[in-house]
Write a protein that holds these residues in place. Structure first.
Motif, short mmCIF file in Angstrom:
data_model
loop_
_atom_site.label_atom_id
_atom_site.label_comp_id
_atom_site.label_asym_id
_atom_site.label_seq_id
_atom_site.Cartn_x
_atom_site.Cartn_y
_atom_site.Cartn_z
N SER A 1 2.36 8.91 -3.52
CA SER A 1 1.01 9.40 -3.40
C SER A 1 0.16 8.43 -2.31
CB SER A 1 0.20 9.40 -4.89
OG SER A 1 0.37 8.08 -5.39
N THR A 2 0.73 7.55 -2.09
CA THR A 2 0.14 6.44 -1.36
C THR A 2 0.99 6.15 0.10
OG1 THR A 2 0.82 4.21 -2.27
CG2 THR A 2 -1.15 5.38 -3.02
N TYR B 1 0.38 12.26 -0.12
CA TYR B 1 -0.86 12.19 -0.87
C TYR B 1 -0.62 12.43 -2.04
CZ TYR B 1 -3.08 12.52 3.73
OH TYR B 1 -3.54 12.19 4.99
#
Length: 310
Positions: A251-252, A94
């Motif tokens: 982050s993804t 995340y």
């Protein structure tokens, strides 16, 4: 004054209960932490040689956090009596975090079930930063004890999704973008399995003993040698995907691995992958990769899939 040593639970399927919680545990991502995992995983992507010394640069590679996160149950269960087999690992990223970040780790057993005579446990763990934001969420499925009569190395895990290793012809891509075509073959990465690195990864600093570090314990469990943690293969897969997707994976990104057979010291593991889908989503294009790990005898040791938004 005599200090009473902490009492740990026997790591058995029967002792696990759904809703059992662990933590909070503090994890500081300092230089020593980074260097230890860089050595254990042979991954210096977060390091740079400056004046002859390895110095951290950029965000912490996320796979260096997941191992500590998965092992949070060892704050309650006896680490030296674990004789189980890691079956599956799901990781969702995340937020990228810099070196020096202080994380808070918590965990919960969210499921347990019997299947074909084996007792499975499912641990969900979360790492949060000092702002309370989720950095990583992971779910580990493990057989807590190797059942009597089960021959280790015959493929205990059952993938939730079939990933078929295949021959990849033509040029290999070194990176993935929003425009990478489905079917693109990706460059291979090779890892040499070494006992010294296995021991550091498993917890040599804490004198942890078990099937990953102690030959006598491994042979009593029916193994011919110590075996590497399945989590090492997940970490290699995460490193592989991080190198292909770049910073966006931190982050993804997400990935799901299933372990099919043990890997041993001196094995040579090759990771291959191919782009299998690309779908428009909010924020860009989510590109998915299937990957598989094979040893020097062309046996598949693990399979998985992962994706990130480009």
């Amino acid at each position: 004054m005599t200090m009473t040593p902490p009492t740990f639970k026997e790591p058995t399927y029967e002792n696990v209960y759904i809703g059992e919680t662990f933590g909070p545990v503090e994890l500081v991502l300092d230089d020593f932490f980074l260097r230890s995992y860089a050595y254990a995983l042979d991954d210096y992507s977060g390091m740079k040689i400056i004046d002859g010394l390895a110095k951290p640069v950029g965000p912490v590679p996320p796979h260096m956090i997941v191992s500590d996160l998965m092992q949070i149950f060892l704050t309650v269960y006896d680490r030296d009596k674990v004789v189980g087999l890691h079956q599956k690992e799901e990781v969702i990223h995340y937020k990228a975090v810099p070196v020096g970040t202080k994380l808070t780790l918590t965990g919960t057993y969210v499921d347990k079930y019997m299947k074909r005579g084996k007792g499975y446990t499912v641990l969900e763990s979360i790492a949060r930063d000092e702002q309370g934001d989720i950095v990583i969420l992971q779910r580990s499925t493990e057989v807590m004890r190797i059942p009597q009569g089960v021959k280790v190395g015959t493929g205990l895990a059952e993938p939730d999704r079939r990933v078929t290793p295949r021959e990849l012809a033509g040029e290999r891509a070194d990176s993935i973008s929003a425009t990478t075509p489905v079917g693109t073959a990706l460059r291979a990465v090779t890892k040499q399995v070494r006992q010294a690195q296995m021991s550091v990864f498993t917890g040599a600093e804490f004198h942890k003993q078990g099937i990953h570090t102690n030959l006598e314990i491994a042979r009593k469990a029916g193994l011919r040698d110590c075996i590497a943690q399945g989590m090492m293969e997940s970490c290699w897969a995460s490193q592989y995907l991080s190198s292909l997707f770049g910073q966006t994976f931190l982050s993804t990104g997400c990935h799901f691995s299933t372990y099919l057979m043990p890997i041993y010291p001196k094995d040579v593991i090759t990771i291959n992958g191919v782009v299998t889908s690309s779908e428009p989503v909010e924020g860009g294009q989510r590109v998915e990769v299937e990957y598989w790990l094979t040893n020097q005898d062309d046996q598949t040791t693990a399979v998985g899939y992962g994706s990130a938004i480009c």
